[in-house]
Design an enzyme around this catalytic site. Structure first.
Site, short mmCIF file in Angstrom:
data_model
loop_
_atom_site.label_atom_id
_atom_site.label_comp_id
_atom_site.label_asym_id
_atom_site.label_seq_id
_atom_site.Cartn_x
_atom_site.Cartn_y
_atom_site.Cartn_z
N CYS A 6 -27.30 -24.57 -13.35
CA CYS A 6 -26.21 -23.63 -13.12
C CYS A 6 -26.18 -23.12 -11.68
O CYS A 6 -27.20 -23.15 -10.98
CB CYS A 6 -26.34 -22.44 -14.07
SG CYS A 6 -24.78 -21.55 -14.24
N ASP A 128 -29.35 -14.47 -21.93
CA ASP A 128 -29.76 -14.27 -20.54
C ASP A 128 -30.34 -12.86 -20.42
O ASP A 128 -30.12 -12.01 -21.28
CB ASP A 128 -28.52 -14.43 -19.64
CG ASP A 128 -28.86 -14.58 -18.16
OD1 ASP A 128 -30.05 -14.60 -17.79
OD2 ASP A 128 -27.91 -14.67 -17.35
O1 LIG Z 1 -26.09 -16.95 -10.97
C1 LIG Z 1 -25.31 -16.05 -10.72
O2 LIG Z 1 -25.20 -15.59 -9.57
C2 LIG Z 1 -24.45 -15.46 -11.80
C3 LIG Z 1 -23.73 -14.31 -11.53
C4 LIG Z 1 -22.91 -13.77 -12.50
C5 LIG Z 1 -22.81 -14.36 -13.74
C6 LIG Z 1 -23.54 -15.51 -14.03
C7 LIG Z 1 -24.38 -16.06 -13.09
N1 LIG Z 1 -25.16 -17.16 -13.40
C8 LIG Z 1 -24.98 -17.87 -14.61
C9 LIG Z 1 -26.11 -18.57 -15.23
O3 LIG Z 1 -25.91 -19.27 -16.21
C10 LIG Z 1 -27.51 -18.42 -14.75
O4 LIG Z 1 -28.09 -19.67 -14.83
C11 LIG Z 1 -28.26 -17.43 -15.61
O5 LIG Z 1 -27.75 -16.15 -15.33
C12 LIG Z 1 -29.78 -17.43 -15.33
O6 LIG Z 1 -30.06 -17.32 -13.97
P1 LIG Z 1 -31.59 -17.22 -13.45
O7 LIG Z 1 -32.16 -15.99 -14.04
O8 LIG Z 1 -31.46 -17.19 -12.00
O9 LIG Z 1 -32.30 -18.45 -13.93
#
Ligand SMILES: O=C(O)c1ccccc1NCC(=O)[C@H](O)[C@H](O)COP(=O)(O)O
Length: 214
Positions: A6, A128
């Protein structure tokens, strides 16, 4: 177990990650995010990605009209809804032919009853970590809470996922995990993924999840 990468933002990086054939690739259309891709990726480029990858538009509290317009223009096959979208909103996305992934943010505790009205309106849930930014924090929630989940709808496990999960798959073995979602833990800067590291992770995941029920 499937893999979703993602927060892709840059064309060359997307092309490199495409070569790894992830099952899902997520593109963020939330302007406050550092991974917002609306100015770096063109619809034609994203539409041209291999059909085997389920390209996924990621939205936070956008109007239905805007979500459907962006999904049509970028050729997204799935939509990931990170805000306060209602079950009816999810259903309208499904009726438009999109696979629907509804996100729930997990804090110290979780009220599982809020999931009920969404069960008929979504294909998958994504759990999440609860943060003010809605996503991409790199932080994990307490996975022990997933033992209380009824497993009815398969889920994407998200929030700070990295290689260390491979030693913890045992704790998660009775949880209906369909896919792992990876993002900031595999970045050198927001939106720029370390593709070599993801490649290693994908191979290790395939070996470690061999025989996993999903
Ligand atoms: O990644 C972002 O900046 C984000 C911002 C707002 C909404 C969603 C977002 N990301 C979406 C995802 O699916 C991410 O992979 C998920 O939040 C997990 O992220 P991480 O904790 O960095 O692995």
């Amino acid at each position: 177990m499937k893999l979703k990468v993602c927060g892709m933002k840059y064309p060359d990086n997307v092309s490199a990650a495409t070569a790894l054939a992830p099952d899902y690739m997520g593109f963020i259309f939330y302007k406050p995010s550092k991974r917002y891709c609306g100015e770096t990726l063109t619809p034609a480029f994203v539409k041209g990605l291999p059909a085997s990858i389920i390209t996924t538009g990621v939205f936070v509290n956008e109007s239905l009209e805007k979500v459907l317009r962006i999904c049509a223009s970028y050729g997204f096959k799935a939509v990931q809804l990170h805000g306060h979208e209602t079950p009816d909103f999810c259903l309208s996305c499904k009726e438009a032919g999109l696979e629907v992934i509804k996100v729930f943010h997990v804090g110290e505790e979780m009220d599982w009853s809020i999931l009920e009205p969404y069960k008929k309106a979504t294909d998958y849930f994504l759990f999440d970590t609860k943060t003010p930014e809605y996503g991409g924090s790199g932080n994990r929630f307490n996975w022990e809470l997933l033992k209380q989940y009824d497993n009815e709808i398969p889920l994407f496990l998200s929030g700070g996922v990295d290689e260390t999960i491979l030693e913890e798959l045992d704790i998660l073995k009775n949880v209906n995990i369909y896919a792992l979602d990876i993002n900031s833990r595999f970045e050198s800067e927001p939106g720029l993924k370390d593709v070599a590291r993801i490649k290693k992770f994908k191979s290790a995941l395939i070996s470690a999840s061999d025989g996993y029920h999903s």
